[in-house]
Design an enzyme around this catalytic site. Structure first.
Site, PDB file in Angstrom:
ATOM      1  N   ASN A 170       0.864  -1.186   0.000  1.00 25.40           N
ATOM      2  CA  ASN A 170       0.000   0.000   0.000  1.00 25.40           C
ATOM      3  C   ASN A 170       0.901   1.236   0.000  1.00 25.40           C
ATOM      4  OD1 ASN A 170      -1.861   1.996   0.341  1.00 25.40           O
ATOM      5  ND2 ASN A 170      -2.520   1.373   2.395  1.00 25.40           N
ATOM      6  N   TRP A 171       1.042   1.833  -1.166  1.00 26.22           N
ATOM      7  CA  TRP A 171       1.949   2.981  -1.290  1.00 26.22           C
ATOM      8  C   TRP A 171       1.351   4.263  -0.696  1.00 26.22           C
ATOM      9  CZ3 TRP A 171       3.836   2.538  -7.111  1.00 26.22           C
ATOM     10  CH2 TRP A 171       4.667   1.415  -7.223  1.00 26.22           C
ATOM     11  N   LYS A 172       0.061   4.225  -0.377  1.00 24.16           N
ATOM     12  CA  LYS A 172      -0.637   5.418   0.156  1.00 24.16           C
ATOM     13  C   LYS A 172      -0.379   6.613  -0.775  1.00 24.16           C
ATOM     14  CE  LYS A 172      -0.411   3.338   4.688  1.00 24.16           C
ATOM     15  NZ  LYS A 172      -0.279   3.461   6.134  1.00 24.16           N
ATOM     16  N   HIS A 178      -9.914   1.480   5.197  1.00 22.85           N
ATOM     17  CA  HIS A 178      -8.599   1.731   5.810  1.00 22.85           C
ATOM     18  C   HIS A 178      -8.756   2.787   6.905  1.00 22.85           C
ATOM     19  CE1 HIS A 178      -4.430   2.747   6.421  1.00 22.85           C
ATOM     20  NE2 HIS A 178      -4.095   1.662   5.746  1.00 22.85           N
ATOM     21  N   GLU A 180      -6.998   5.160   7.777  1.00 29.51           N
ATOM     22  CA  GLU A 180      -6.685   6.538   7.372  1.00 29.51           C
ATOM     23  C   GLU A 180      -7.888   7.180   6.680  1.00 29.51           C
ATOM     24  OE1 GLU A 180      -3.036   5.604   5.343  1.00 29.51           O
ATOM     25  OE2 GLU A 180      -2.066   5.266   7.275  1.00 29.51           O
ATOM     26  N   GLU A 187      -5.648  -4.320  10.839  1.00 25.97           N
ATOM     27  CA  GLU A 187      -4.639  -3.270  10.938  1.00 25.97           C
ATOM     28  C   GLU A 187      -4.916  -2.417  12.178  1.00 25.97           C
ATOM     29  OE1 GLU A 187      -2.638  -2.254   6.959  1.00 25.97           O
ATOM     30  OE2 GLU A 187      -4.435  -1.053   7.092  1.00 25.97           O
ATOM     31  N   GLY A 201       2.169   2.982  10.571  1.00 33.16           N
ATOM     32  CA  GLY A 201       3.093   4.095  10.314  1.00 33.16           C
ATOM     33  C   GLY A 201       4.098   4.318  11.431  1.00 33.16           C
ATOM     34  N   SER A 210       3.369  -1.548  10.777  1.00 26.89           N
ATOM     35  CA  SER A 210       4.793  -1.687  11.136  1.00 26.89           C
ATOM     36  C   SER A 210       5.428  -2.994  10.643  1.00 26.89           C
ATOM     37  CB  SER A 210       4.989  -1.574  12.655  1.00 26.89           C
ATOM     38  OG  SER A 210       4.628  -0.291  13.104  1.00 26.89           O
TER      39      SER A 210
HETATM   40  P1  13P Z   1       2.746   0.801   7.795  1.00 29.42           P
HETATM   41  O1  13P Z   1       3.284  -0.491   7.191  1.00 29.42           O
HETATM   42  O2  13P Z   1       3.466   2.014   7.301  1.00 29.42           O
HETATM   43  O3  13P Z   1       2.640   0.707   9.269  1.00 29.42           O
HETATM   44  O4  13P Z   1       1.246   0.963   7.242  1.00 29.42           O
HETATM   45  C1  13P Z   1       0.376  -0.099   7.332  1.00 29.42           C
HETATM   46  C2  13P Z   1      -0.813   0.202   6.515  1.00 29.42           C
HETATM   47  O5  13P Z   1      -1.567   1.115   6.817  1.00 29.42           O
HETATM   48  C3  13P Z   1      -1.048  -0.610   5.311  1.00 29.42           C
HETATM   49  O6  13P Z   1      -2.310  -0.381   4.777  1.00 29.42           O
END
Ligand code: 13P
Length: 254
Positions: free
Chosen positions: A9-11, A95, A97, A167, A173, A212
């Protein structure tokens, strides 16, 4: 063998240069190492370019978001019909976020889930508790309620050919050390709840972990019996680290 699926997931990251370089290296390594369990979730604007680059490979592409409407006067949105039109197979739904930054509640997430299923794409339903919810012992309740909202509306069969990603919000993050056994416990709990509705689905459903994930903890995560792969944020942006993750996951691919 246990199923394992690795999603990058590159966000909100990447550009044309990053993509050209990354995808070239990824294609080479995937072929060389015979890896078949990788999905890339880039920002929406790059989906088509990446799909074209990956068309002769087994790497699939996932959208990070979708609208609840198929078409019409909804400025700025992207529909599932459009995603399907360009060859997207998977869509991230719920998600944290988006739950937090875009006020997506269970009802909106259900509507997104529904439209994705109705159009035969595969939803990846993200669930997970906040730090406060964890502190107050509410992890299981929160996770179950997030899934159950959808089961109640659409019935258990809707979970056929869909993916759940656990998650925990507090783990996303960060660079925290992960308690694998605790995560395994939650995955087992989710599976056991689904079992009460449908044994076959509970056995077959892919339940990924995200938060993480790095090349340092991938082994401990994937050896847990109820963790069927990982949803990787930060570590997927560094190709060398991501490569270590997918190479290790090969031990668990079908
Ligand atoms: P991180 O791997 O940066 O903690 O993010 C996880 C995530 O939100 C994947 O969708």
């Amino acid at each position: 063998m246990k199923k394992s699926l690795i999603i990058a997931n590159w966000k909100l990251n990447g550009n044309k240069y990053f993509i050209n370089d990354y995808i070239k290296k990824l294609l080479y390594e995937i072929n060389k190492n015979k890896i078949n369990n990788v999905i890339i979730a880039p920002p929406l604007i790059y989906l088509q370019k990446i799909i074209e680059k990956l068309k002769n490979s087994n790497i699939k592409v996932c959208a990070q978001n979708v609208d609840i409407n198929l078409f019409g006067a909804f400025t700025g949105e992207i529909s599932v019909a459009m995603l399907k039109d360009i060859g997207v197979k998977y869509v991230l739904i719920g998600h944290s976020e988006r739950r937090i930054n875009h006020n997506e509640n269970d009802e909106i997430i259900y509507k997104k889930f529904k439209i994705v299923k109705e159009n035969n794409l595969i939803p990846i339903l993200c669930i997970g508790e906040t730090y406060n919810e964890k502190k107050n012992g509410k992890t299981k309740e929160v996770c179950y309620n997030q899934i159950n909202y959808i089961i109640k509306k659409m019935g258990i069969k809707v979970l056929e050919n869909c993916i759940i990603a656990y998650e925990p919000v507090w783990a996303i993050g960060k660079d925290i050390s992960i308690n694998y056994l605790e995560i395994q416990k939650i995955h087992k709990f989710i599976r056991s709840k689904i079992y009460l509705y449908d044994k076959k689905i509970s056995k077959e459903i892919v339940i990924q972990y995200g938060g993480s994930v790095t090349d340092k903890n991938i082994k401990e995560l994937l050896i847990q019996p109820d963790i069927n792969g990982v949803l990787v944020g930060n570590s997927s942006l560094n190709f060398d680290i991501f490569l270590k993750i997918i190479k290790f996951s090969k031990n668990f691919q079908n």
